[in-house]
Design a protein around this motif. Sequence first.
Motif, PDB file in Angstrom:
ATOM      1  N   PRO A  87      10.299  -0.553  -0.152  1.00 18.55           N
ATOM      2  CA  PRO A  87       9.543  -0.059  -1.299  1.00 18.55           C
ATOM      3  C   PRO A  87       9.012  -1.231  -2.145  1.00 18.55           C
ATOM      4  N   TRP A  88       7.759  -1.125  -2.574  1.00 20.67           N
ATOM      5  CA  TRP A  88       7.067  -2.194  -3.307  1.00 20.67           C
ATOM      6  C   TRP A  88       7.875  -2.669  -4.511  1.00 20.67           C
ATOM      7  N   ARG A  89       8.335  -1.741  -5.309  1.00 17.88           N
ATOM      8  CA  ARG A  89       9.072  -2.108  -6.533  1.00 17.88           C
ATOM      9  C   ARG A  89      10.318  -2.901  -6.217  1.00 17.88           C
ATOM     10  N   GLN A  90      11.032  -2.501  -5.208  1.00 21.54           N
ATOM     11  CA  GLN A  90      12.274  -3.184  -4.830  1.00 21.54           C
ATOM     12  C   GLN A  90      11.970  -4.610  -4.369  1.00 21.54           C
ATOM     13  N   ALA A  91      10.914  -4.806  -3.598  1.00 23.57           N
ATOM     14  CA  ALA A  91      10.587  -6.118  -3.034  1.00 23.57           C
ATOM     15  C   ALA A  91       9.996  -7.071  -4.064  1.00 23.57           C
ATOM     16  N   THR A  92       9.283  -6.541  -5.046  1.00 23.75           N
ATOM     17  CA  THR A  92       8.569  -7.416  -5.984  1.00 23.75           C
ATOM     18  C   THR A  92       9.280  -7.627  -7.314  1.00 23.75           C
ATOM     19  N   THR A  93      10.393  -6.954  -7.527  1.00 27.49           N
ATOM     20  CA  THR A  93      11.119  -7.133  -8.781  1.00 27.49           C
ATOM     21  C   THR A  93      12.498  -7.735  -8.585  1.00 27.49           C
ATOM     22  N   GLY A  94      12.926  -7.865  -7.339  1.00 29.06           N
ATOM     23  CA  GLY A  94      14.288  -8.326  -7.100  1.00 29.06           C
ATOM     24  C   GLY A  94      14.341  -9.695  -6.660  1.00 29.06           C
TER      25      GLY A  94
ATOM     26  N   ARG B 174      11.149  -9.537   6.750  1.00 24.25           N
ATOM     27  CA  ARG B 174      12.072  -8.395   6.746  1.00 24.25           C
ATOM     28  C   ARG B 174      11.549  -7.242   5.902  1.00 24.25           C
ATOM     29  N   HIS B 175      10.909  -7.568   4.782  1.00 24.19           N
ATOM     30  CA  HIS B 175      10.330  -6.514   3.938  1.00 24.19           C
ATOM     31  C   HIS B 175       9.225  -5.765   4.682  1.00 24.19           C
ATOM     32  N   VAL B 176       8.440  -6.500   5.463  1.00 24.68           N
ATOM     33  CA  VAL B 176       7.363  -5.872   6.239  1.00 24.68           C
ATOM     34  C   VAL B 176       7.955  -4.986   7.325  1.00 24.68           C
ATOM     35  N   ALA B 177       8.924  -5.507   8.064  1.00 21.73           N
ATOM     36  CA  ALA B 177       9.533  -4.755   9.159  1.00 21.73           C
ATOM     37  C   ALA B 177      10.202  -3.472   8.666  1.00 21.73           C
TER      38      ALA B 177
ATOM     39  N   PRO C  57       7.573 -22.138   4.828  1.00 25.12           N
ATOM     40  CA  PRO C  57       7.948 -21.495   6.091  1.00 25.12           C
ATOM     41  C   PRO C  57       9.260 -20.723   6.051  1.00 25.12           C
ATOM     42  N   ARG C  58      10.252 -21.188   5.312  1.00 22.37           N
ATOM     43  CA  ARG C  58      11.524 -20.444   5.240  1.00 22.37           C
ATOM     44  C   ARG C  58      11.327 -19.116   4.522  1.00 22.37           C
ATOM     45  N   GLN C  59      10.490 -19.113   3.520  1.00 17.91           N
ATOM     46  CA  GLN C  59      10.210 -17.890   2.777  1.00 17.91           C
ATOM     47  C   GLN C  59       9.507 -16.870   3.679  1.00 17.91           C
ATOM     48  N   ALA C  60       8.670 -17.340   4.604  1.00 19.69           N
ATOM     49  CA  ALA C  60       7.946 -16.439   5.511  1.00 19.69           C
ATOM     50  C   ALA C  60       8.914 -15.576   6.302  1.00 19.69           C
ATOM     51  N   ARG C  61       9.941 -16.174   6.826  1.00 17.73           N
ATOM     52  CA  ARG C  61      10.933 -15.439   7.625  1.00 17.73           C
ATOM     53  C   ARG C  61      11.642 -14.387   6.774  1.00 17.73           C
ATOM     54  N   ALA C  62      11.993 -14.760   5.545  1.00 17.27           N
ATOM     55  CA  ALA C  62      12.686 -13.826   4.661  1.00 17.27           C
ATOM     56  C   ALA C  62      11.782 -12.654   4.284  1.00 17.27           C
TER      57      ALA C  62
ATOM     58  N   ARG D 168       0.870  -1.182   0.000  1.00 15.14           N
ATOM     59  CA  ARG D 168       0.000   0.000   0.000  1.00 15.14           C
ATOM     60  C   ARG D 168       0.900   1.223   0.000  1.00 15.14           C
ATOM     61  N   ASP D 169       0.495   2.244  -0.718  1.00 14.81           N
ATOM     62  CA  ASP D 169       1.235   3.512  -0.770  1.00 14.81           C
ATOM     63  C   ASP D 169       2.705   3.309  -1.146  1.00 14.81           C
ATOM     64  N   GLY D 170       2.963   2.327  -2.030  1.00 18.25           N
ATOM     65  CA  GLY D 170       4.313   2.125  -2.537  1.00 18.25           C
ATOM     66  C   GLY D 170       5.254   1.340  -1.644  1.00 18.25           C
ATOM     67  N   HIS D 171       4.722   0.753  -0.536  1.00 18.20           N
ATOM     68  CA  HIS D 171       5.575   0.003   0.387  1.00 18.20           C
ATOM     69  C   HIS D 171       4.938  -1.333   0.757  1.00 18.20           C
ATOM     70  N   VAL D 172       5.790  -2.280   1.127  1.00 18.71           N
ATOM     71  CA  VAL D 172       5.317  -3.578   1.599  1.00 18.71           C
ATOM     72  C   VAL D 172       4.712  -3.403   2.984  1.00 18.71           C
ATOM     73  N   ILE D 173       3.498  -3.929   3.182  1.00 17.07           N
ATOM     74  CA  ILE D 173       2.846  -3.859   4.496  1.00 17.07           C
ATOM     75  C   ILE D 173       2.522  -5.240   5.048  1.00 17.07           C
ATOM     76  N   GLY D 174       2.644  -6.279   4.196  1.00 15.48           N
ATOM     77  CA  GLY D 174       2.319  -7.620   4.660  1.00 15.48           C
ATOM     78  C   GLY D 174       2.931  -8.691   3.782  1.00 15.48           C
ATOM     79  N   ALA D 175       3.017  -9.889   4.339  1.00 15.54           N
ATOM     80  CA  ALA D 175       3.519 -11.050   3.614  1.00 15.54           C
ATOM     81  C   ALA D 175       2.711 -12.266   4.040  1.00 15.54           C
ATOM     82  N   MET D 176       2.456 -13.153   3.079  1.00 16.38           N
ATOM     83  CA  MET D 176       1.720 -14.383   3.369  1.00 16.38           C
ATOM     84  C   MET D 176       2.396 -15.530   2.651  1.00 16.38           C
ATOM     85  N   THR D 177       2.554 -16.643   3.352  1.00 19.51           N
ATOM     86  CA  THR D 177       3.095 -17.836   2.713  1.00 19.51           C
ATOM     87  C   THR D 177       2.175 -19.016   2.963  1.00 19.51           C
TER      88      THR D 177
END
Length: 124
Positions: free
Chosen positions: A117-124, A110-113, A102-107, A89-98
């Motif tokens: 920025p949305w673009r950085q998290a979803t394109t890299g 960090r984006h939520v904490a 389970p290993r991916q959840a922990r990784a 929301r508003d260009g930033h990560v606010i949540g994650a769901m797996t």
Amino acid sequence: MVAAGDVASWRHPGFGRLRVEHRLNATEQGTAAARTLLGGQAPFAPVPYCWTDQYDVKIQVHGVTGGDARFQVVAGDPATGRFAGLYGRDGHVIGAMTCNLPRQARALRRHVAKRTPWRQATTG
């Protein structure tokens, strides 16, 4: 006033007014309430978290989801029952769901904490 438990809501500095109905949050709130009663001044600001195990499905959620949040799968494939996604929301990560990752959840937490920025998290 001090309150704790799964029915208590509070103003989270990063996510606004929240109420998390999960035992982990109730435990963390109890600890925070005790610190406040003993004179502590730190705001209660954990990354909201919940999980559920339904037979052979493990779902983990960090942050906030739903509403007008954007969702994008960033790993796996929903058709296989093993995938991970981010909410933004508003260009930033606010949540994650797996789901069954389970290993991916922990990784992704960090984006939520960091409110990556949305673009950085979803394109890299």
